[in-house]
Structures are given as structure tokens and as C-alpha cells.
Design a protein around this motif. Sequence first.
Motif, short mmCIF file in Angstrom:
data_model
loop_
_atom_site.label_atom_id
_atom_site.label_comp_id
_atom_site.label_asym_id
_atom_site.label_seq_id
_atom_site.Cartn_x
_atom_site.Cartn_y
_atom_site.Cartn_z
N ASP A 184 63.88 4.32 84.77
CA ASP A 184 63.91 3.66 86.32
C ASP A 184 65.03 3.80 86.82
N GLN B 181 63.71 5.23 90.48
CA GLN B 181 62.47 4.73 91.12
C GLN B 181 62.52 4.54 92.51
N SER B 182 63.27 3.62 92.91
CA SER B 182 63.43 3.25 94.32
C SER B 182 63.81 4.13 95.30
N ASP C 269 60.61 7.59 94.45
CA ASP C 269 59.15 7.26 94.61
C ASP C 269 58.42 7.73 93.27
N TYR C 270 58.25 7.15 92.22
CA TYR C 270 57.56 7.62 91.29
C TYR C 270 57.35 6.40 90.14
N SER C 271 56.56 6.63 89.25
CA SER C 271 56.45 5.47 88.26
C SER C 271 56.37 5.98 86.85
N TYR C 272 56.66 5.17 85.81
CA TYR C 272 56.61 5.46 84.53
C TYR C 272 55.94 4.52 83.79
N LEU D 130 55.24 10.07 83.10
CA LEU D 130 56.13 10.07 84.53
C LEU D 130 55.06 10.24 85.55
#
Length: 441
Positions: free
Chosen positions: A365, A368-369, A372-375, A384
Motif C-alpha cells: 500500500d 496506493q494514493s 492509483d491501484y488496489s491490492y 495488484l
Amino acid sequence: MSSRTLSAEHIPNYEWFLSTQPFISPYFTPEEMSSLSFSPDNSRLIAYFIREGQLVSVEKDNKGWNSNLITEERDVTGFTFNDLFPDIPGDELIINTRRNYYPSIWNYDQTKDSWLPIIQGKHAWSTPHCHIVGNFRKKGRPEMVVQTTDGIFHLLEFKDSQMNLVWKSPQQFRPVDIWRAADIDNDGRDELIVAFGDRGVAIYKEKNGALVQHWVNYPWGRVLDLVVHGKKVIFSTSQKKLGVIEVKSQHNIVMDLYSISSTQSYRWLYPLNADSIMGVTLGGRAFLIYPQGKIYEKPLLESNGPVQKLSRIDLNNFVVYKANGEYESWFLRNRTKLIINGLEYGLALKDKITCWDNKIYFRPDLLQSICDYSYQIQEGHLSLTLKSGEIINLSLYESQDILQVSEGEWSITANKLSSILNFKLRVISTENELLIEINTK
């Protein structure tokens, strides 16, 4: 199936360092030092202590130290700072006295630059020995447990600007040496973790309005200090042991005892970040401790004389009172410098970086900000999901780019994350500092 975890020889010296310098302060007697505490307001350096039964504060400004009397009472025996009322700015001051009354609650009035009583403790039939604040009944607001000198536990709630008794124990307990309140089993309620000196460590849970013993064990020696580190309880004993208590399930609480490498027991323990704590001996030696399945220790500071009292000002700053009467300031710093798009970031982001086997690992993380991705971590994989919708899967156990840094916590090599997210990475390692530069633009 195997995972790679941290080992002592792979913990680099540049992750943390401890520096010292003389601390110019007002003189405190040993008795006053035993009660010394610093204000939770980090914008002002204010020391609080008990002098001849009165609660006194001294604050440092450009002209020196100024002394103020908090209360006229001459029978104060103890005090703590706690945030009892979230809707009121700042922490409240909770004061014990020798009288047979529950603690009184004080709030700082900025307009008058003084502490004012907001709740006077009701009659308790016995003198308070100690108190602790927590959310024991899942009521959404703090409560307080008081042990009186007759050994009785009292559970108190705050309602309508009053302190009301909810429950008191039918039996007497041995005097509490150390206790902590924390939700270590993730049920939304704080447990009460108590060290009764050399008479064991116990965990109490609220059940039907009462505090019931949920678990007890008897480590070797007297418990010297006890801290909550994440969901673990870590304590040190007089027999050079470090204990780790962990809740595996509702009915399975495990305690492991480890022998330490220091020639003296750890008198003080301080959590640093998600991975480590600091242990300090009476001889003045400080160690970095990683409680990761085993206990790994690295020296932070060699002894510069025995220590009588250690007071924490904030996360990384301490005032140390030496046995020879001198004072020191200890500054704990992370030598990692993290620069993202030209801006240097502080400890919160640095704590998401791990160094192992000459590689830099990032918590998933970390960016992340910015990128712009999520995991997700599930079914043995780190997944990812990129902004484009592409999904990258990495095996937690087989990929050379994945490291298990603690139970349930995994990190990915900086180089691999850089190639996935397409950012520029520059790493410079010297004897004294690790510089990590990231450019996502």
C-alpha cells in the motif's frame, strides 16, 4: 511451501539509530522522577510530577522553565492523561488522591491557561491504588477501571457529566504492578491485561457487566514492563526473559518465553513501529527488538551509565534521568530518507519499508494514493489491480519478490513494484543513511 522471514543478520544498522545529548532541566528528586510524565501536547514541552503531594507542571520557554501548581490538594498519589471525551479537545487529566474517593477528571481550559475539574470522584470506601481507561463493554465511549488499596476492582462509566459505578469485584486482587487496555482478540472490546508483579500475568474480559478472568499464566520472575504491540502483548521479566502473548482464537491464547542476549533484563519496553520495539536496561543499554516468531535483538546504544528513570516525550524522544543525577535527551531516528516526486516523507511511510538481504521491500500500500491501484492478499497470492484493469498475481511463497515481514504482513521488492507501476526508482545506500527516491511522473 516455505516463506522467507527476517533474521537477525539481515537487519541493517541504518534502519534505526539512537543519539544522546545533555538535557538541561529543572531538578527533580528521585521521588518526583518516579511520577514524571510529559504532556501529550507535542507542541509544548511540559513535565508533570508530584511534589510533596501536589501535582506540579514545569514548562520550557525561551526564558527557561516555569513552574505551575495544578491543584491545591496535598494528597495526590498518581495521575494519567487520557482522551475520555472525544468531543472535548485534548486529553483529560485523571488524578488519584489519598482520600477514599474515585479519581477526579480535569480538562485544560485554553482561555484560562489552566486545568479545571470537570468531574469529582464519588466516595469509593477505599483509597485508589491505580486506574486505567478503555472501551471494555463496547459502548462506544471510554470507561475506567480503578483498583483500590483493598484490592477491589471497580468498573466505572462516564454519563451525563458524572462518574457512575457499573460493577465492583466480589474478591480482592493482589496489587496491580502494570496493566494495559487493548483489543487483542478483535472483538471490538478492550481486554484488561494485568501483571501482578511476580504473581503472573492475567487477561480479563467483560462478561454481563463484570470483568472475568479469561486467561492467566506465570512467567519466570517479576514482570518489569509490559506493552501491547499490535495484537501481541510483550513483557520483560527479572529473569532475563521476554514474553510474547498472542490470541490465536477465542479459546486459544499462547505465551512464549525467550531468553534475551543482554546481560541485564529489559526494564523498559517501547513500541516503535509495526515490526519492532525498543528495550532498555537499568544499565543504560538500548536494543532494537524484532518479535517475529523468534526474538531478534540489535544494540542501539551502549551504556553511558545506569538509568534511574526513562520518560517518553513522544514517539521518538525520551528524557533520561541517570543514576548519577544527570539528564540526557535520547533521540530515536529512522535513517531511511524517502523522497517521492521531490517531497520527503516522514515516519508513517518509512515504516512501510523493509531492508532484507541487500534488497529493499515495500508494503503493497506504500504508493496506493499516488499510483492509483488496489491490492489483495488471499489464497496464497498478492494480487495488484492496476488503473488499466490489469491484474498482477504474485505467489506469497514462491516468488523471490515477496517477503513475509510479520504474521499476515507481506512486502514486495521495490524493483518489482517499480516495474509493475512504471515509476523511476533510485536507491543510494551509505554507512549512515539509506536514500530512496521515487518519481511517478
